[in-house]
Enzyme design. Structure first.
Site, PDB file in Angstrom:
ATOM      1  CG  MET A 195     -37.449  74.745 -11.258  1.00 22.22           C
ATOM      2  SD  MET A 195     -36.079  74.131 -12.283  1.00 22.22           S
ATOM      3  CE  MET A 195     -36.182  72.358 -11.971  1.00 22.22           C
ATOM      4  CB  SER A 255     -34.892  72.112  -4.679  1.00 22.27           C
ATOM      5  OG  SER A 255     -34.276  71.799  -5.910  1.00 22.27           O
ATOM      6  CD  GLN A 256     -35.150  77.281  -8.330  1.00 26.91           C
ATOM      7  OE1 GLN A 256     -34.414  76.999  -9.280  1.00 26.91           O
ATOM      8  NE2 GLN A 256     -36.215  78.041  -8.477  1.00 26.91           N
ATOM      9  CG  ASP A 265     -31.304  64.640  -6.182  1.00 30.70           C
ATOM     10  OD1 ASP A 265     -31.826  64.768  -7.300  1.00 30.70           O
ATOM     11  OD2 ASP A 265     -31.412  65.467  -5.271  1.00 30.70           O
ATOM     12  CG  HIS A 297     -34.502  66.733  -5.911  1.00 28.05           C
ATOM     13  ND1 HIS A 297     -33.349  67.177  -5.306  1.00 28.05           N
ATOM     14  CD2 HIS A 297     -35.214  67.850  -6.220  1.00 28.05           C
ATOM     15  CE1 HIS A 297     -33.360  68.496  -5.246  1.00 28.05           C
ATOM     16  NE2 HIS A 297     -34.484  68.933  -5.787  1.00 28.05           N
TER      17      HIS A 297
END
Length: 300
Positions: free
Chosen positions: A33, A107-108, A226, A282
């Site tokens: 993202m 991530s996403q 995270d 993260h």
């Protein structure tokens, strides 16, 4: 050692090196993202160090849309199912990927790329998830831990949850499509247009199971500090126990695993699931760790 023996060894070494190079599969990467395919400090850097470390490898960093600006925007406002379909078409039309590839999502981008593996039926050898949220999220990034501030975060989260499953939000807001409300599992399963589907939580899609189980390895990296992903156990396919948002179950205690709805139990018993962790925030990891623990073990 005579000249003939030396010549043989040299030719053998060259041939072996060529064989390794020819056997090295291409790699597809999908950003997270707010990022894009070609950011020199993120995906551009990842692509560069892999290409330098593995000579001759083809690395495709996915761009969703006609340009970088669209790629960034689509990470927020393009239906994930449409994004997955677009990527399936990109791969199918790329002759360099026709014989298979490895896949790595950040991530996403990790759960989106897993959907590509499950839906598109391509030849994928290894799938690597770097900080992906495979059971979704139910929390705000960087939510403060102080009690007086966490109450504010909880209030905002409830507002988001109140609207996350409206059909028009599900259709257009990317993050709503992997918003997973453990306080109302039935509503989540009914209304989620993306995550509930790829996790086989409504019906069993055997194709999803077969395509995922065709992998040699499914690698999941969790970041121990995270603050972007809530709960962080989602990075290892864990999540809150149904009906509350305090106690988190590891993957092996979830219904998804116990019922083997996605074939993950079968994969773990076959030695195909790998759980790695990194002690940082993260997506914050060193190049040395990435090359030794990810690239050398799963891409060459």
């Amino acid at each position: 050692m005579n000249l003939k023996a030396v010549t043989f060894l040299v030719l053998f070494a060259v041939t072996a090196a060529q064989t390794v190079s020819n056997d090295t599969l291409p790699l597809i990467i999908w950003h997270g993202m707010g990022d894009c395919c070609c950011n020199p400090f993120s995906m551009g850097h990842i692509k560069k160090i892999i290409e330098e470390h593995v000579p001759g490898i083809y690395v495709k960093s996915l761009m969703i849309g006609p340009n970088i600006a669209a790629d960034i925007e689509n990470g927020y406002f393009m239906n994930v199912n449409d994004q997955v379909k677009d990527v399936c078409e990109q791969i199918a039309s790329n002759p360099k990927l026709k014989n298979g590839y490895n896949a790595m999502g950040f991530s996403q981008g990790a759960q989106f790329l897993r959907a590509v593996v499950q839906r598109c039926g391509h030849k994928v050898r290894n799938f690597i998830s770097i900080g992906g949220q495979h059971q979704g999220v139910f929390g705000l990034p960087h939510c403060p831990t102080l009690p007086e501030k966490s109450r504010v975060c909880e209030y905002i989260r409830k507002i988001l949850n109140h609207g996350a499953y409206h059909h028009w939000i599900q259709d257009y807001l990317v993050q709503a499509e992997y918003w997973h409300d453990p306080l109302n599992e039935e509503l989540y399963k009914e209304k989620s247009v993306f995550l509930a589907d790829i996790n086989n939580e409504r019906v069993i899609n055997q194709t999803y199971i077969d395509n995922l189980n065709a992998l040699n390895n499914f690698v999941m990296v969790k970041f121990l500090r995270d603050t972007m992903v809530v709960p962080i156990e989602s990075e290892w396919f864990g999540f809150y126990a149904p009906g509350q948002d305090k106690d988190v179950l590891p993957l092996q205690e979830t219904e998804l695993y116990l019922q083997d709805r996605l074939g993950l139990k079968t994969m773990e018993e076959a030695g195909k699931l790998h759980f790695l962790d990194y002690d940082n925030g993260h997506l914050r990891f060193s190049d040395a760790w990435f090359l030794s623990e990810i690239v050398d073990k799963y891409l060459v």
